[in-house]
Each structure stands twice: as structure tokens, then as C-alpha cells.
Scaffold this active site. Structure first.
Site, short mmCIF file in Angstrom:
data_model
loop_
_atom_site.label_atom_id
_atom_site.label_comp_id
_atom_site.label_asym_id
_atom_site.label_seq_id
_atom_site.Cartn_x
_atom_site.Cartn_y
_atom_site.Cartn_z
N SER A 163 52.62 13.09 22.84
CA SER A 163 51.98 12.46 21.51
C SER A 163 52.97 11.73 20.96
O SER A 163 53.46 10.59 21.24
CB SER A 163 51.50 13.65 20.86
OG SER A 163 50.23 13.27 20.01
N LYS A 215 42.25 16.13 22.66
CA LYS A 215 43.17 16.66 21.63
C LYS A 215 43.00 17.70 20.97
O LYS A 215 42.36 17.96 19.87
CB LYS A 215 42.94 15.37 20.58
CG LYS A 215 44.05 15.18 19.49
CD LYS A 215 45.30 14.76 20.59
CE LYS A 215 46.81 15.09 19.73
NZ LYS A 215 47.77 14.70 20.64
#
Length: 616
Positions: free
Chosen positions: A412, A206
Site C-alpha cells: 500500500s 481493500k
């Protein structure tokens, strides 16, 4: 006392005088603009009388996006006020461009296309491929395409490679070197400013938050980015080589071979391009224009901006269709374009309020039989993403099928929204995945202390005492981290349920990892590789429709925004601004600023892929 009163009275009079002068000045400017607009509106009323035959010139100015927020008529007016100077920030609708090319393919009045791409600032690869599809159909219909330019960058050349012939102007060049993606990193800046950045995240890969906590890209992020960027470059290279009928190694050789070949022509980039089959002719502007005029028997040239869609096609761009006008079932197209944030949509912002309202109205419209959700977004806030996803749930409960069409990016939060759809179609080069979550809270206690400002007080609980002027209590850190972990668990569970996969299987391909569409298909994150047209066909199939009309849901922009947005286009650009636009990561910097400006999630939870774009 009288002295200070006199000073105060004098300041008041001075301020009133300045205020009056300011108001007079602004009113004068306002009246001048109104008069100019009236004059230009009367001039622009004759646009429809422009001859609609000859050679169509694809003189795209600016960038190609899925949906534009600006009114094109108002833009044309401001462009005239700015002496028709090219605007490389202009937004062009991908689907309006392709509809015009499709119409031109079957229009006997259009003899061919000339690609003039010097002012084309680019688009993502899936958008270029979609546009190329329609250009190829035009060419396959027996109508020639020529490309002419003073130089071609990689995105311009992708379209030019489709042409029957490419003409490069003397002293020009073609830049085919490879893809690169860069980012700005701010850790040292924040350290110097004494900003304390509290980061909470889940996911090994991430990397969206890395620009705020590092001065470079982590090894994990480099590995992940190298994988999909290399694949995308290979796809690009094979396609342009196929269009040109060349081998990839001849079109784009290794750097040492390229430099050796360039040396053999004394460093002339235009001669290098000609000798290696990258272009067909190197000419002066006069020679190129003469050849083109003769090729089309001196037919008039018609700009793509002046070529009008026929009324039956224009109806499909009208999202104000009423029951009395509808003769066929509707497939509604809803855009999720830009950073997903609470509020209304705007340029580069996919407002959850706007999109949720559109989906809600669609659900109450008996004429709508299916929905195509066009996603081109790096994600955003969890709350905003969930607000849109929940409306999709409502549509499906009403037996309205929803098909997701992924554009250049659906990562995302963009993927969070897609989980509730009936079917997902991605381009092989779509950037998707990035299934992970993070939170970020900056505090400024060190910055304030450096200038002698402190904060203190009392609270009934450490959880109640949170503000940006002091460090976060440990209890708050624990609370937010647990909330972030819960959000990640929800995200993985949503994907697992919708894709009929186990939690562990999704977790293995999640952790914030970014995937190209072709990879996402192989690991089960998407159902089909294709484009927007395939999504329309699938939506019609799921709804059992043989005939339908496309109802494009447009982002609305206020008149005030339009006027001031147009007025800003009139202002001359400084040298610093022009340099900034050419920085390798200027788009990233804009995204960083937009991200900080949209930290609106109530629980500070973000599903965002900040460094998934800006490929050069």
C-alpha cells in the site's frame, strides 16, 4: 459561605501535601536509578574486554527487525537491572546480526556457531532467509553449526534446519503445522458502543478496513489471503526440507499421517521429531552441553551480543560520517520501517518528517552517490507517503539513483513510495501490492445520546459543520468519497507511469489485492527478486561505483524515550499481558491501535494494509 471556603482550603492543603509526597517519592526513585546507572555504566565499560574467540552463540532474544530505535548499551543496563530476564520484545538489527556472522565466517578465532533460539520470538520470512544466507556461508566455509533447544516453533526451526545437527532437549517438541493469519473484528463492539464508523474506499480487495465494518473476513479477502499464504508456506516448506535433505511430505506430512505417526510413539513429540528426521538427537541439557563442549574442544562460548564488529565494519553503521572521514563514495541506506505517519520516526512508526529530512540531507551531501531505500511497511497516510515519495523525486533529479529493497512487507503506502525509484528488488516472500485507498471517520453521536449528551448549532454550509459528536452530512460523505476516488486514481496513475503499464492493466492488479514478491515480479510490480545485498550491488551499478562505503541512516530516539522505554522493561509483566502476547492476532491488535492513534492524514486518506502480517 465560610463552610465551603473551609472545605476548599482543606482540599488545597491536602492536595499540596499529596503533591509534596509525590515529588519526594519520584525524586528518591530518580536518584536511586541514577546511582544504579552509574554503577552499571562502570561495569559495562569492560564489555570490550570480553574475549573475542571461541564458539559464537547465536542466542537471539526477542525479534529481528530492519532497524532498531533503542540504544543497545542502555538496553544492556536495563537488562542487568531486571536480573537478565529474557525480553521477548527486544529488537535486534537484522543487518548488524548478519555483519557479525559474516565477520565470524572469516575470523580464525571463531570455531563454530551454536544456535540457542529458545528466546527468539521471530522475524518475517524474508528476514529469516537473509539471515540463513549468512549462516549457510559460514557453514560452507567449513565451520560447523549446531542447534540446541527445548522446543522449536516454525521460525526458530527455519534457522535450526541449517545446522549440521539439531539437538532437542528431552520432553521438547518441534511445531511444524503450517502458516495461519488471524485478525480481530470489531463491528459488533462498535455497534454495542454505538460508534458510527463512516468508511470510504476504492478497491474490491481493500480489506484493511474490514475489521471495523465486519465481524469476519470477506470472501474476497479470504480468497486473496489464501492464495499468497499458501504460496509462502510452500516456499518455507521446500526450503527447510532442502536444508534437512528430506522430502516435504516426510518433514511435514498431512495431519492424519502426522497423528498416526505420533500415536505410534505414544504421543511423544520429541520421539516423533527424532523418528521423522526433524531433529538428530534427543538429549538432556547436560548431555547436549557435554557433546557441544567436546565438539569444540572446550572452547569458550561467546554470545552474539558480546561479539564486537571490527572498527572498519563499525564505520559502516555510523551515520555521522564527515567529509574528512570519507575515503570512498557513499551508498546511503534509508529505512522506511513501520506505519507511515506524519512526524518523527519511532518504534513501528516511519515518520515522514524524519525520513524526508534524511533524504534531503543526502541530496545535499556530495559524497553520497546512490541510495537504497529499505521498505518494511504496511503503509499509512497518503500525505505522509507522498512527502517521502516527493523527496525521492528530488534525489533522482540530482542524478542520485534510488533502489528500493523490499523487506517482509512493502504494501500500500509502502508501494506508493517505491513508485518513484529507479529499480525495485523484492524477496519472493515479500508481501506487497495492496494498491488501494480508504478513509475512515468515526462519529459518536449515538454513544453520546445514549448517556444524554447532544450537540447542536448553526453553520453557513453543511461542509463546515463536521465534528465527531454528530453524524456526517450527506454532502460531506460525497466530498470525501470523491476525494478517495481521486486518490485511487492518483495511485494507479503513479504505478502505471513508473512501471510503464497502462492504467487499465494496473487497475486490474490493484483494487487492494495483495501479492507475494514472486507474483509481483511476474505481473510487473517489481524488477528483480533478490535481497538487500542485491539492492546494494544494483545501486553501485547504477551509480558506476566499484568501491563504496555503506552509510546507514538510523532512526534517532530521544534520551527521555530511551530512559522511560528502558524503565518500562524493568516492570514485571502481568499474567494478562503475558497471555495477550500469545494471542494469535496480538500483533494485529497492536496495529489496529497504532492505526487509530495515527489517523493524522489531513484529508483522511489512507493507503494501508492492516491485515497483511502476523503470520503464525
Amino acid at each position: 459561605m465560610s463552610f465551603w471556603r473551609a472545605i476548599g482550603t482543606g482540599i488545597k492543603y491536602i492536595w499540596k501535601t499529596i503533591n509534596v509526597i509525590r515529588e519526594i517519592f519520584l525524586n528518591l526513585i530518580f536518584f536511586v536509578i541514577i546511582l544504579m546507572l552509574i554503577g552499571l555504566l562502570s561495569d559495562s565499560s569492560g564489555t570490550s574486554s570480553t574475549p573475542q574467540n571461541g564458539v559464537l552463540v547465536l542466542d537471539i532474544e526477542g525479534i529481528i527487525v530492519d532497524v532498531t530505535t533503542s540504544d543497545q548499551e542502555l538496553y544492556n543496563i536495563t537488562k542487568k537491572l531486571n536480573n537478565d530476564k529474557p525480553d521477548l520484545t527486544r529488537e535486534n538489527s537484522l543487518f548488524e546480526l548478519t555483519q557479525k556472522i559474516d565477520q565470524a565466517t572469516n575470523d580464525p578465532g571463531i570455531k563454530g556457531i551454536i544456535l540457542k533460539l529458545d528466546n527468539f520470538a521471530g522475524a518475517d520470512l524474508p528476514a529469516l532467509q537473509y539471515l540463513a544466507k549468512y549462516l549457510m556461508a559460514f557453514k560452507d566455509a567449513g565451520k560447523p553449526i549446531y542447534a540446541v533447544g527445548s522446543s522449536f516453533d516454525q521460525k526458530q526451526y527455519y534457522l535450526a534446519s541449517i545446522a549440521n545437527e539439531i539437538y532437542l532437549i528431552n520432553q521438547g517438541s518441534v511445531s511444524l503445522y503450517g502458516f495461519a493469519t488471524n485478525n480481530f473484528y470489531f463491528k459488533s463492539l462498535f455497534d454495542n458502543l454505538k460508534i458510527n464508523t463512516h468508511v470510504f474506499r476504492v478497491g474490491t480487495y481493500k480489506s484493511a478496513i474490514e475489521p471495523f465494518i465486519r465481524d469476519d473476513m470477506s470472501d474476497a479477502a479470504k480468497q486473496n489471503t489464501t492464495r499468497w499464504l499458501t504460496t509462502m508456506w510452500g516456499n518455507y516448506l521446500h526450503e527447510i526440507a532442502d536444508y534437512r535433505g528430506l522430502e516435504t511430505d516426510d518433514l511435514v506430512p498431512a495431519p492424519k499421517i502426522m497423528l498416526s505417526r505420533l500415536k505410534s510413539v505414544s504421543g511423544s513429540m520429541s520421539e516423533y521429531a527424532l523418528d521423522n528426521g526433524i531433529v538428530d538427537k534427543v538429549l538432556s541439557s547436560y548431555q547436549a552441553n557435554t557433546i557441544l563442549d567436546a565438539s569444540f574442544n572446550y572452547a569458550p562460548q561467546l554470545s552474539i551480543y558480546n561479539y564486537q564488529l571490527f572498527p572498519n565494519r563499525m564505520r559502516s553503521f555510523n551515520n555521522q560520517l564527515t567529509s574528512s572521514k570519507v575515503t570512498k563514495p557513499l551508498i546511503a541506506v534509508v529505512f522506511v520501517d513501520g506505519t507511515i505517519s506524519t512526524g518523527k520516526s519511532a518504534s513501528n512508526i516511519a515518520g515522514s518528517d524524519t525520513i524526508a529530512n534524511q533524504l534531503r540531507e543526502i541530496g545535499n551531501n556530495n559524497n553520497v552517490h546512490a541510495v537504497v531505500l529499505r521498505i518494511n511497511s504496511p503503509g499509512g497516510g497518503v500525505y505522509a507517503s507522498e512527502a517521502i515519495r516527493s523527496e525521492i523525486v528530488s534525489l533522482r533529479q540530482k542524478d542520485i539513483p534510488v533502489v528500493v529493497s523490499m523487506g517482509g512487507m512493502a504494501a500500500s503506502g509502502g508501494y506508493w513510495i517505491a513508485t518513484q525509484s529507479d529499480y525495485i528488488i523484492a524477496n519472493p516472500n515479500t508481501i506487497t501490492g495492496s494498491i488501494g485507498i480508504f478513509g475512515v471517520i468515526p462519529t459518536f453521536e449515538k454513544s453520546l445520546a445514549h448517556i444524554g449528551v447532544y450537540t447542536d448549532g448553526v453553520s453557513t454550509s453543511p461542509l463546515a459543520d463536521v465534528n465527531v459528536a454528530q453524524d456526517l452530512p450527506d454532502e460531506v460523505n460525497q466530498l470525501i468519497q470523491m476525494n478517495i476516488e481521486n486518490g485511487y486514481d492518483n495511485f494507479v496513475s503513479l504505478v502505471a507511469e513508473s512501471r510503464m503499464m497502462s492504467y487499465d492493466s494496473v487497475d486490474h492488479i490493484a483494487q487492494g489485492q495483495v501479492w507475494l514478491g514472486q507474483e509481483a515480479k511476474s505481473i510487473g510490480l517489481v524488477d528483480q527478486l533478490g535481497d538487500f545485498d542485491d539492492a546494494i550491488v544494483k545501486a553501485a551499478e547504477l551509480a558506476g561505483l566499484s568501491e563504496y562505503t555503506i552509510d546507514w541512516q538510523k532512526q534517532e530516539s530521544s534520551l527521555l524515550v530511551e530512559l522511560f522505554g528502558g524503565y518500562s522493561a524493568l516492570l514485571p509483566k502481568s499474567a494478562l499481558e503475558l497471555i495477550y502476547q500469545q494471542l494469535p492476532a496480538s500483533h494485529q491488535l497492536q496495529q489496529h491501535l497504532a492505526f487509530w492513534d495515527n489517523l493524522t492524514d489531513p484529508q483522511n486518506r489512507y493507503v494501508y494494509c492492516l491485515n497483511c502480517s502476523d503470520i503464525k
